[in-house]
Design a protein around this motif. Structure first.
Motif, PDB file in Angstrom:
ATOM      1  N   THR A 143      33.463 -19.074  24.333  1.00 22.22           N
ATOM      2  CA  THR A 143      34.866 -18.698  24.163  1.00 22.22           C
ATOM      3  C   THR A 143      35.223 -17.462  24.975  1.00 22.22           C
ATOM      4  O   THR A 143      36.392 -17.119  25.101  1.00 22.22           O
ATOM      5  CB  THR A 143      35.194 -18.430  22.682  1.00 22.22           C
ATOM      6  OG1 THR A 143      34.380 -17.342  22.225  1.00 22.22           O
ATOM      7  CG2 THR A 143      34.937 -19.662  21.820  1.00 22.22           C
ATOM      8  N   SER A 144      34.229 -16.752  25.500  1.00 24.45           N
ATOM      9  CA  SER A 144      34.507 -15.561  26.316  1.00 24.45           C
ATOM     10  C   SER A 144      33.308 -15.284  27.214  1.00 24.45           C
ATOM     11  O   SER A 144      32.283 -15.983  27.146  1.00 24.45           O
ATOM     12  CB  SER A 144      34.790 -14.340  25.411  1.00 24.45           C
ATOM     13  OG  SER A 144      33.666 -14.048  24.611  1.00 24.45           O
ATOM     14  N   ARG A 183      32.515 -19.958  17.077  1.00 24.61           N
ATOM     15  CA  ARG A 183      32.569 -19.946  15.610  1.00 24.61           C
ATOM     16  C   ARG A 183      33.916 -20.304  15.043  1.00 24.61           C
ATOM     17  O   ARG A 183      34.021 -20.587  13.856  1.00 24.61           O
ATOM     18  CB  ARG A 183      32.160 -18.565  15.087  1.00 24.61           C
ATOM     19  CG  ARG A 183      30.691 -18.324  15.118  1.00 24.61           C
ATOM     20  CD  ARG A 183      30.396 -16.873  14.879  1.00 24.61           C
ATOM     21  NE  ARG A 183      30.992 -16.047  15.927  1.00 24.61           N
ATOM     22  CZ  ARG A 183      30.896 -14.733  15.990  1.00 24.61           C
ATOM     23  NH1 ARG A 183      30.264 -14.083  15.044  1.00 24.61           N
ATOM     24  NH2 ARG A 183      31.445 -14.057  16.975  1.00 24.61           N
ATOM     25  N   THR A 193      31.600  -7.838  29.646  1.00 24.66           N
ATOM     26  CA  THR A 193      32.140  -8.873  28.751  1.00 24.66           C
ATOM     27  C   THR A 193      32.496  -8.235  27.410  1.00 24.66           C
ATOM     28  O   THR A 193      32.100  -7.094  27.129  1.00 24.66           O
ATOM     29  CB  THR A 193      31.102  -9.993  28.478  1.00 24.66           C
ATOM     30  OG1 THR A 193      30.122  -9.464  27.571  1.00 24.66           O
ATOM     31  CG2 THR A 193      30.437 -10.498  29.739  1.00 24.66           C
TER      32      THR A 193
END
Ligand SMILES: NC(=O)c1ccc[n+]([C@@H]2O[C@H](COP(=O)([O-])OP(=O)(O)OC[C@H]3O[C@@H](n4cnc5c(N)ncnc54)[C@H](OP(=O)(O)O)[C@@H]3O)[C@@H](O)[C@H]2O)c1
Length: 250
Positions: free
Chosen positions: A14-15, A37, A186
């Motif tokens: 997701t990232s 999640r 990140t």
């Protein structure tokens, strides 16, 4: 189109590194399944990726959810059709020896080690013979970095799994290799709860201490994962590529 027609699963996409790798894989012609999640992070990630992406909510800490993820992938794509598995989901934070509590110890080990083990157990039957598996370890799996003992130990376990699983899956010609990123810019750096100013200072300090002169980008790692995923790395198994701007080497 180095991955034309291939099907790839990326956990924790997701990232950061997982998301960048999903985009690169799609650009190279793969169909990609990404996990995380929660539904909303996955929806945001899917909106950012231009191409064929499926999403599945699955927490790697739960072996039952890993089995359910595998079941859903089989329903979507058929049995034994996965060409690439990038086991990327992970967390990172410091664990000072004298002050780390059990909850923090468990979180690192549950996601990075137990989560990885039961992801692989669920996914192994879905892999095609000759598939490529890439595990996300870290440069500190082989160094003594003060304050990072549990994270380092968890990533040393990841490094070790690349060797043993390559042996476990040898008869199916499935290659398992590790990528070991250095300091990559990140959202993982936000897990320690630093203020924006503290975060900027940490990143400035890191960039100044990396021989390449900057922190890595998620795409720096995605390019290496692409190499390990594809046929160009066909003679590598149980190995590791460190991508850290020279940090652990010079
Ligand atoms: N950034 C670095 O400097 C660095 C260095 C060495 C190694 N790594 C490794 O690179 C991997 C990716 O990290 P990143 O830097 O890209 O960080 P990130 O942007 O925070 O990405 C972590 C990903 O893991 C997912 N995730 C976390 N816990 C999960 C769980 N229990 N079940 C399923 N998914 C979970 C997150 O998704 P949700 O939050 O949406 O669930 C997110 O997509 C990690 O294994 C990390 O240890 C990073």
């Amino acid at each position: 189109m180095r991955l034309e027609g291939k099907i790839a699963l990326i956990t924790g996409a997701t990232s950061g590194i997982g998301l960048a790798t999903a985009q690169l894989f799609v650009n190279e012609g793969a169909r990609v399944i990404i996990t995380g999640r929660n539904e909303s992070n996955l929806a945001e990630a899917k909106a950012q990726i231009h191409g064929p992406v499926s999403t599945l909510v699955a927490d790697v800490r739960s072996p039952a959810q890993m089995q359910s993820m595998a079941q859903q992938i089989t329903e979507m794509f058929g049995a034994g059709t996965l060409d690439i598995f990038f086991a990327n989901a992970g967390v990172a934070f410091s664990t000072p020896l004298l002050t780390t509590d059990e909850a923090h110890y468990d979180e690192l080990m549950d996601v990075n080690v137990k989560g990885l083990f039961f992801s692989m157990q669920a996914v192994a039957p879905l892999l095609r013979d000759g598939a490529s598996v890439i595990l996300n370890s870290a440069w500190l799996n082989a160094t003594g970095s003060a304050g990072f003992s549990v994270l380092s130990a968890s990533k040393a376990a990841v490094r070790s799994f690349a060797r043993t699983w390559s042996a476990d899956l040898l008869t199916r010609r499935i290659r398992v290799n590790a990528v070991s990123p250095g300091a990559i810019d990140t959202p993982i750096f936000e897990l320690e709860g630093r203020s924006p100013e503290q975060l900027a200072e940490v990143k400035r300090h890191l960039a100044a201490s990396i021989p390449a002169g900057r922190m890595g980008t998620p795409d720096d790692i995605a390019q290496t994962v692409l190499f390990l995923a594809g046929d160009e790395s066909r003679y590598m198994l149980g190995a590791e590529i460190i991508v850290d701007g020279g940090f652990a080497q010079l």
